[in-house]
Design a protein around this motif. Structure first.
Motif, PDB file in Angstrom:
ATOM      1  N   PHE A 299       0.820  -1.136   0.079  1.00 47.86           N
ATOM      2  CA  PHE A 299       0.114  -0.082   0.059  1.00 47.86           C
ATOM      3  C   PHE A 299       1.028   1.070  -0.120  1.00 47.86           C
ATOM      4  CE2 PHE A 299      -2.237  -3.310   1.716  1.00 47.86           C
ATOM      5  CZ  PHE A 299      -3.530  -3.395   1.387  1.00 47.86           C
ATOM      6  N   VAL A 300       0.753   2.080  -1.096  1.00 46.78           N
ATOM      7  CA  VAL A 300       1.638   3.187  -1.038  1.00 46.78           C
ATOM      8  C   VAL A 300       0.500   4.566  -0.905  1.00 46.78           C
ATOM      9  CG1 VAL A 300       3.494   4.494  -2.440  1.00 46.78           C
ATOM     10  CG2 VAL A 300       3.020   1.785  -2.499  1.00 46.78           C
ATOM     11  N   TYR A 301       0.966   5.397   0.086  1.00 50.51           N
ATOM     12  CA  TYR A 301       0.564   6.646   0.240  1.00 50.51           C
ATOM     13  C   TYR A 301       1.212   7.898   0.087  1.00 50.51           C
ATOM     14  CZ  TYR A 301      -3.064   3.609   2.310  1.00 50.51           C
ATOM     15  OH  TYR A 301      -4.093   2.546   2.508  1.00 50.51           O
ATOM     16  N   ARG A 302       0.715   9.010  -0.261  1.00 48.41           N
ATOM     17  CA  ARG A 302       1.491  10.395  -0.172  1.00 48.41           C
ATOM     18  C   ARG A 302       0.947  10.856   1.183  1.00 48.41           C
ATOM     19  NH1 ARG A 302       4.114  13.504  -3.364  1.00 48.41           N
ATOM     20  NH2 ARG A 302       3.692  12.129  -5.127  1.00 48.41           N
ATOM     21  N   GLY A 303       1.787  11.236   2.002  1.00 50.79           N
ATOM     22  CA  GLY A 303       1.476  11.982   3.119  1.00 50.79           C
ATOM     23  C   GLY A 303       1.726  13.536   3.039  1.00 50.79           C
ATOM     24  N   GLU A 304       0.935  14.233   3.920  1.00 49.71           N
ATOM     25  CA  GLU A 304       1.607  15.811   4.256  1.00 49.71           C
ATOM     26  C   GLU A 304       1.774  15.881   5.425  1.00 49.71           C
ATOM     27  OE1 GLU A 304      -0.588  19.976   4.042  1.00 49.71           O
ATOM     28  OE2 GLU A 304      -0.956  18.865   2.233  1.00 49.71           O
ATOM     29  N   LEU A 305       2.970  16.077   5.905  1.00 45.96           N
ATOM     30  CA  LEU A 305       3.335  16.216   7.396  1.00 45.96           C
ATOM     31  C   LEU A 305       2.586  17.490   7.862  1.00 45.96           C
ATOM     32  CD1 LEU A 305       7.344  16.082   6.875  1.00 45.96           C
ATOM     33  CD2 LEU A 305       5.643  14.052   7.736  1.00 45.96           C
ATOM     34  N   ALA A 306       2.044  16.988   9.193  1.00 50.37           N
ATOM     35  CA  ALA A 306       1.371  17.844   9.809  1.00 50.37           C
ATOM     36  C   ALA A 306       2.200  19.310  10.167  1.00 50.37           C
ATOM     37  CB  ALA A 306       0.547  17.404  11.062  1.00 50.37           C
ATOM     38  N   SER A 307       3.606  18.955  10.702  1.00 48.82           N
ATOM     39  CA  SER A 307       4.463  19.813  11.028  1.00 48.82           C
ATOM     40  C   SER A 307       4.755  20.977  10.030  1.00 48.82           C
ATOM     41  CB  SER A 307       5.274  19.290  11.868  1.00 48.82           C
ATOM     42  OG  SER A 307       6.362  18.597  10.938  1.00 48.82           O
ATOM     43  N   THR A 308       5.047  20.603   8.809  1.00 47.04           N
ATOM     44  CA  THR A 308       5.597  21.358   7.938  1.00 47.04           C
ATOM     45  C   THR A 308       5.105  21.591   6.454  1.00 47.04           C
ATOM     46  OG1 THR A 308       6.938  19.713   6.845  1.00 47.04           O
ATOM     47  CG2 THR A 308       8.057  20.701   8.924  1.00 47.04           C
ATOM     48  N   GLY A 309       3.932  20.579   6.306  1.00 49.15           N
ATOM     49  CA  GLY A 309       3.280  20.569   5.054  1.00 49.15           C
ATOM     50  C   GLY A 309       4.045  19.757   3.929  1.00 49.15           C
ATOM     51  N   GLN A 310       5.250  19.328   4.450  1.00 53.38           N
ATOM     52  CA  GLN A 310       6.071  18.645   3.581  1.00 53.38           C
ATOM     53  C   GLN A 310       5.672  17.344   2.939  1.00 53.38           C
ATOM     54  OE1 GLN A 310       9.913  18.654   5.654  1.00 53.38           O
ATOM     55  NE2 GLN A 310      10.816  19.076   3.315  1.00 53.38           N
ATOM     56  N   SER A 311       5.671  16.878   1.720  1.00 61.06           N
ATOM     57  CA  SER A 311       5.236  15.668   1.072  1.00 61.06           C
ATOM     58  C   SER A 311       6.151  14.404   1.417  1.00 61.06           C
ATOM     59  CB  SER A 311       4.882  15.898  -0.360  1.00 61.06           C
ATOM     60  OG  SER A 311       4.195  14.559  -1.011  1.00 61.06           O
ATOM     61  N   ILE A 312       5.287  13.243   1.723  1.00 58.20           N
ATOM     62  CA  ILE A 312       6.301  12.269   2.067  1.00 58.20           C
ATOM     63  C   ILE A 312       5.672  11.097   1.528  1.00 58.20           C
ATOM     64  CG2 ILE A 312       7.491  13.086   4.289  1.00 58.20           C
ATOM     65  CD1 ILE A 312       5.614  11.115   5.674  1.00 58.20           C
ATOM     66  N   ILE A 313       6.253  10.124   1.027  1.00 62.61           N
ATOM     67  CA  ILE A 313       5.760   8.651   0.740  1.00 62.61           C
ATOM     68  C   ILE A 313       5.974   7.857   1.720  1.00 62.61           C
ATOM     69  CG2 ILE A 313       5.896   6.979  -1.052  1.00 62.61           C
ATOM     70  CD1 ILE A 313       5.107   9.706  -2.182  1.00 62.61           C
ATOM     71  N   ILE A 314       4.938   7.045   1.929  1.00 61.03           N
ATOM     72  CA  ILE A 314       4.820   5.950   2.742  1.00 61.03           C
ATOM     73  C   ILE A 314       4.367   4.745   2.251  1.00 61.03           C
ATOM     74  CG2 ILE A 314       3.529   5.047   4.611  1.00 61.03           C
ATOM     75  CD1 ILE A 314       2.767   8.356   4.751  1.00 61.03           C
ATOM     76  N   LYS A 315       5.149   3.882   2.287  1.00 59.27           N
ATOM     77  CA  LYS A 315       4.945   2.309   1.992  1.00 59.27           C
ATOM     78  C   LYS A 315       4.722   1.371   2.972  1.00 59.27           C
ATOM     79  CE  LYS A 315       7.885  -1.151  -0.585  1.00 59.27           C
ATOM     80  NZ  LYS A 315       9.084  -1.603  -1.231  1.00 59.27           N
ATOM     81  N   HIS A 316       3.520   0.876   2.981  1.00 65.49           N
ATOM     82  CA  HIS A 316       3.197  -0.164   3.989  1.00 65.49           C
ATOM     83  C   HIS A 316       2.644  -1.556   3.406  1.00 65.49           C
ATOM     84  CE1 HIS A 316       0.642  -0.966   7.699  1.00 65.49           C
ATOM     85  NE2 HIS A 316      -0.109  -1.485   6.819  1.00 65.49           N
TER      86      HIS A 316
END
Length: 90
Positions: free
Chosen positions: A38-55
């Motif tokens: 499962f692959v997601y794009r997350g927006e960090l709550a602290s900075t708004g930066q985009s990260i990719i999460i592989k689950h």
């Protein structure tokens, strides 16, 4: 394909696991692709930066009846150990 309910539960579980960490996200969006994981794009709550999460789970993201040993996903990429360092410093 995993059911919508399972996808929502997966997304919510990831959000909950990340919430007490520096990777807490204000939003998670499932990305297309990701046959096994499962692959997601997350927006960090602290900075708004985009990260990719592989689950990973004990089955394929695209076919819940196709069982997968999760240890396969942990060792599939030797760069996995470096990713948090890259994400924190970028």
């Amino acid at each position: 394909m995993a059911s919508t309910i399972e996808q929502d539960e997966t997304r919510d579980g990831i959000a909950q696991q990340l919430s007490p960490t520096p990777f807490a996200c204000s939003s998670l969006t499932r990305l297309s692709g990701g046959t096994a994981n499962f692959v997601y794009r997350g927006e960090l709550a602290s900075t708004g930066q985009s990260i990719i999460i592989k689950h990973t789970k004990d089955h394929s993201a695209s076919n819940p009846d196709f069982k997968i040993d999760v240890t396969r996903c942990v060792s599939c990429n030797p760069l996995n150990d470096l990713l948090p360092i890259i994400l924190i410093s970028s």
